[in-house]
Motif scaffolding. Structure first.
Motif, PDB file in Angstrom:
ATOM      1  N   LYS A   4       1.984 -46.309 -42.948  1.00 11.60           N
ATOM      2  CA  LYS A   4       3.470 -45.738 -42.379  1.00 11.60           C
ATOM      3  C   LYS A   4       3.016 -44.535 -41.346  1.00 11.60           C
ATOM      4  N   VAL A   5       3.304 -45.427 -39.845  1.00 12.85           N
ATOM      5  CA  VAL A   5       3.064 -44.388 -38.862  1.00 12.85           C
ATOM      6  C   VAL A   5       4.529 -44.154 -38.189  1.00 12.85           C
ATOM      7  N   PHE A   6       5.447 -42.929 -37.937  1.00 11.65           N
ATOM      8  CA  PHE A   6       6.155 -43.106 -37.781  1.00 11.65           C
ATOM      9  C   PHE A   6       5.840 -41.610 -36.035  1.00 11.65           C
ATOM     10  N   LEU A   7       6.756 -41.840 -35.721  1.00  7.97           N
ATOM     11  CA  LEU A   7       6.906 -40.438 -33.710  1.00  7.97           C
ATOM     12  C   LEU A   7       8.315 -40.243 -34.383  1.00  7.97           C
ATOM     13  N   LEU A   8       7.849 -38.405 -34.104  1.00 10.34           N
ATOM     14  CA  LEU A   8       9.002 -37.800 -33.589  1.00 10.34           C
ATOM     15  C   LEU A   8       9.392 -36.779 -32.813  1.00 10.34           C
ATOM     16  N   ALA A   9      10.137 -36.984 -32.079  1.00  7.82           N
ATOM     17  CA  ALA A   9      10.784 -36.025 -31.344  1.00  7.82           C
ATOM     18  C   ALA A   9      11.599 -34.937 -31.359  1.00  7.82           C
ATOM     19  N   ASP A  10      11.760 -34.013 -31.151  1.00  4.50           N
ATOM     20  CA  ASP A  10      12.206 -32.809 -31.473  1.00  4.50           C
ATOM     21  C   ASP A  10      11.979 -31.248 -31.454  1.00  4.50           C
ATOM     22  N   ARG A  13      11.427 -26.184 -33.807  1.00  2.00           N
ATOM     23  CA  ARG A  13       9.739 -26.782 -34.929  1.00  2.00           C
ATOM     24  C   ARG A  13      10.012 -26.742 -36.280  1.00  2.00           C
ATOM     25  N   ASP A  14      11.461 -25.200 -36.953  1.00  2.00           N
ATOM     26  CA  ASP A  14      11.890 -25.604 -38.434  1.00  2.00           C
ATOM     27  C   ASP A  14      11.987 -27.071 -38.566  1.00  2.00           C
ATOM     28  N   ASP A  15      13.356 -27.707 -37.096  1.00  2.00           N
ATOM     29  CA  ASP A  15      13.744 -29.055 -38.152  1.00  2.00           C
ATOM     30  C   ASP A  15      12.050 -29.970 -38.783  1.00  2.00           C
ATOM     31  N   THR A  16      11.371 -30.142 -37.344  1.00  2.00           N
ATOM     32  CA  THR A  16       9.878 -31.094 -37.468  1.00  2.00           C
ATOM     33  C   THR A  16       9.453 -30.872 -38.397  1.00  2.00           C
ATOM     34  N   CYS A  34       4.143 -36.037 -33.597  1.00  2.00           N
ATOM     35  CA  CYS A  34       4.985 -35.447 -33.654  1.00  2.00           C
ATOM     36  C   CYS A  34       5.037 -34.705 -31.572  1.00  2.00           C
ATOM     37  N   ALA A  35       6.682 -34.463 -30.826  1.00  3.71           N
ATOM     38  CA  ALA A  35       6.642 -34.141 -29.576  1.00  3.71           C
ATOM     39  C   ALA A  35       7.580 -33.560 -29.691  1.00  3.71           C
ATOM     40  N   THR A  36       7.745 -32.981 -28.428  1.00  2.00           N
ATOM     41  CA  THR A  36       8.118 -31.830 -28.442  1.00  2.00           C
ATOM     42  C   THR A  36       9.662 -32.255 -27.723  1.00  2.00           C
ATOM     43  N   LEU A  57      14.584 -39.831 -32.479  1.00  2.00           N
ATOM     44  CA  LEU A  57      14.256 -39.208 -31.382  1.00  2.00           C
ATOM     45  C   LEU A  57      15.642 -38.020 -31.727  1.00  2.00           C
ATOM     46  N   ASP A  58      15.506 -36.593 -31.406  1.00  2.00           N
ATOM     47  CA  ASP A  58      16.240 -35.634 -31.002  1.00  2.00           C
ATOM     48  C   ASP A  58      17.312 -36.071 -30.001  1.00  2.00           C
ATOM     49  N   VAL A  59      18.598 -36.244 -29.761  1.00  2.00           N
ATOM     50  CA  VAL A  59      19.425 -35.606 -28.603  1.00  2.00           C
ATOM     51  C   VAL A  59      19.244 -35.190 -28.070  1.00  2.00           C
ATOM     52  N   ASN A  60      19.217 -33.495 -28.052  1.00  2.00           N
ATOM     53  CA  ASN A  60      18.991 -31.970 -27.324  1.00  2.00           C
ATOM     54  C   ASN A  60      17.561 -31.811 -27.132  1.00  2.00           C
TER      55      ASN A  60
END
Length: 155
Positions: A4-10, A13-16, A34-36, A57-60
């Motif tokens: 399983k492959v996910f991508l998180l943009a946030d 750092r603590d949340d990630t 992960c991306a910032t 995807l994080d909003v802000n």
């Protein structure tokens, strides 16, 4: 079992770290890239040999926020089929409406509690594919205060 492959943009750092730790606890074969910011997420997508089955995807975020990134993802033939879950600290109705309008599958408010995060991510990880939309709707119907699922969000 398939990988399983996910991508998180946030950009938080603590949340990630908490997100990735929760995923590893669920299934250590899950790969989470992960991306910032949104631009970094798009760049990461272009670089990956194996595309993610789900994008968070994080909003802000700086540079390119989650809304801008989601809009570009849903306009791109290569990526528009990948389900996107918007994550935010807010559960403002206007943001929920924007997420649904732009084609997100779900809006997820970030819980401060690690166990709550793990519960939601476990359902997501176990339901990837055709059952994901129903699983998210069941979480919401079951009283989850963090999950706001949309019908036919994956446009």
């Amino acid at each position: 079992m398939a990988q399983k492959v996910f991508l998180l943009a946030d950009d938080d750092r603590d949340d990630t770290e908490m997100f990735c730790e929760a995923l590893t606890g669920i299934d250590n074969s899950i790969i989470c890239h992960c991306a910032t910011d949104g631009r970094g997420a798009l760049r990461k997508l272009d670089e990956l040999a194996e595309k993610p089955q789900l994008i968070f995807l994080d909003v802000n975020m700086p540079v390119m926020n989650g809304w801008q990134c989601l809009k570009l993802l849903k306009e791109d033939e290569l990526y528009k089929h990948i389900p996107v879950i918007i994550v935010s600290t807010s559960s403002n109705q206007r943001e929920l409406d924007i997420a649904a309008e732009l084609g997100a599958l779900c809006y997820f408010t970030k819980p401060n509690d690690f166990n709550e995060l793990t519960k939601v991510l476990q359902v997501v990880a176990e339901s990837l594919g055709v059952g994901l939309e129903n699983a998210l709707q069941n979480l919401q119907a079951g009283g989850s205060q963090f999950v706001f699922a949309f019908t036919n969000g994956n446009k």
